[in-house]
Design a protein around this motif. Sequence first.
Motif, short mmCIF file in Angstrom:
data_model
loop_
_atom_site.label_atom_id
_atom_site.label_comp_id
_atom_site.label_asym_id
_atom_site.label_seq_id
_atom_site.Cartn_x
_atom_site.Cartn_y
_atom_site.Cartn_z
N PRO A 332 -2.31 -1.80 -1.93
CA PRO A 332 -3.59 -1.87 -1.21
C PRO A 332 -4.76 -1.42 -2.08
O PRO A 332 -4.65 -0.48 -2.87
N THR A 333 -5.88 -2.10 -1.94
CA THR A 333 -7.09 -1.78 -2.71
C THR A 333 -8.29 -1.46 -1.82
O THR A 333 -9.34 -1.10 -2.33
N ASP A 334 -8.14 -1.57 -0.51
CA ASP A 334 -9.27 -1.36 0.40
C ASP A 334 -8.92 -0.30 1.45
O ASP A 334 -9.03 -0.52 2.65
N LEU A 335 -8.47 0.85 0.97
CA LEU A 335 -8.07 1.92 1.86
C LEU A 335 -9.27 2.53 2.59
O LEU A 335 -10.34 2.72 2.01
N ARG A 340 -6.45 6.89 3.02
CA ARG A 340 -6.39 7.56 1.72
C ARG A 340 -5.84 8.98 1.87
O ARG A 340 -5.03 9.44 1.07
N LYS A 341 -6.28 9.67 2.92
CA LYS A 341 -5.79 11.04 3.15
C LYS A 341 -4.29 11.03 3.42
O LYS A 341 -3.55 11.91 2.94
N LEU A 342 -3.83 10.02 4.20
CA LEU A 342 -2.40 9.93 4.47
C LEU A 342 -1.59 9.70 3.20
O LEU A 342 -0.52 10.29 3.00
N ALA A 347 1.79 11.66 -1.28
CA ALA A 347 1.99 11.94 -2.70
C ALA A 347 2.23 13.41 -2.96
O ALA A 347 3.02 13.80 -3.83
N LYS A 348 1.54 14.26 -2.18
CA LYS A 348 1.71 15.69 -2.36
C LYS A 348 3.10 16.12 -1.95
O LYS A 348 3.74 16.96 -2.63
N GLN A 349 3.61 15.56 -0.83
CA GLN A 349 4.95 15.90 -0.38
C GLN A 349 6.01 15.46 -1.38
O GLN A 349 7.03 16.10 -1.56
N ARG A 350 5.77 14.32 -2.05
CA ARG A 350 6.72 13.81 -3.05
C ARG A 350 6.53 14.46 -4.41
O ARG A 350 7.30 14.21 -5.34
N LYS A 351 5.49 15.29 -4.53
CA LYS A 351 5.17 15.94 -5.80
C LYS A 351 4.96 14.91 -6.91
O LYS A 351 5.45 15.06 -8.04
N ASP A 352 4.22 13.84 -6.56
CA ASP A 352 3.97 12.79 -7.55
C ASP A 352 3.10 13.28 -8.69
O ASP A 352 3.11 12.70 -9.78
#
Length: 382
Positions: A332-335, A340-342, A347-352
């Motif tokens: 996706p390019t039009d968040l 975006r927060k989700l 990403a934070k939970q996955r420690k990306d």
Amino acid sequence: MASPDYYETLGVSKDASQDEIKKAYRKLSRKYHPDIAGPEFEDKFKEVNNAYDVLSDPDKRRMYDMGADPNNPNAGAQGFSGGFGDIFNDLFGAFGGGGASMGPIPRTQKGSDGKITMTVSLRTCVFGGTEQTQVSAYQVCPDCHGTGCECDTKPVTCPDCKGSGSVQRVTNTLLGQMMSTSPCPKCEGHGTVIEKPCGTCHGHGRVRSRRTISIKVPAGVDNDTCIRLNGQGSVGEGGGPAGDLYVYIRVVDDDNFTREGDDLHCWLRVPLTWAALGYKTSVDTLDGKKEIAIPAGSQTGSTIELKGLGSAQLRDSSKRGDLVIHIVVDTPTDLTPEQRKLLEKFAKQRKDASYTPELASEVKLPRTQGKGFFGRIKDALR
């Protein structure tokens, strides 16, 4: 009239093999075919066919190499041009025996083969079908029905050769009178003369015209597949039997599928969530809508194979290849701010943030013949 040099016509040496002669003929017949090069090359096309007719037959070639042209109906009478055959016949003529004759040339001749290219869809290649196309070829003259004569008239016996198709000439030599035989110039060796030629075909018994024919295309054909149609070529001189027609297949590019052998390939764009979580959906195939399951964790380059939904095999139409669906994950390019927060929370939970990128010389993804996988994706999505 001197015999034509058939080796020179085909552009081969006198010790050329049969394979070399056949290869040269195929190249020249395509080059000079009237349907490809134009009607003005019809005579050149005939020269090539006459040369191949002689050089491809071992007996005719041996006869030609000894000095007699098998395509000359009076070759038996003339013997070896300028050689012992003339002397032998002339000696018999000197003793009153006369020259030998092979008889008049028939006006009816077999027609030549034709070649066309027909464009078909991928669907026709997969399932087969009946296609219509136009052909430009010689047909029997509709007015004289192949006789070459005006209505209610017929060819008459040639007054010069009395129907024999040949005339004899007597010359005085030191050995006495010599007699030689040659085709009659008035009737051109036919033994008959058309006094009132047909105004439509001018005495040839055939005219060139365009017609529409139906062709049964077998399932499994591909580019350059050749279909032979017996008796669908050009009608011969004097309304003679028609030659054959060779139809070469050209497949139109399809908007949704590409073909590799008996398999079909297509590319399916899916949302990031479908690829991550898995999803069931339906896709349009050549066999109608089919349900598919996108596995969870699918990546760009993952494939889903639908067995037996590819192209039929040419030699056995009951067997078919597969349909291979290539997954393309749509990032996706039009968040929206909320989306975006989700994703940031995800990403934070996955420690990306702690993920270490790895370099590689190439992406290890399935490749298709010809272009690389990403090249094919670019072409498909362009």
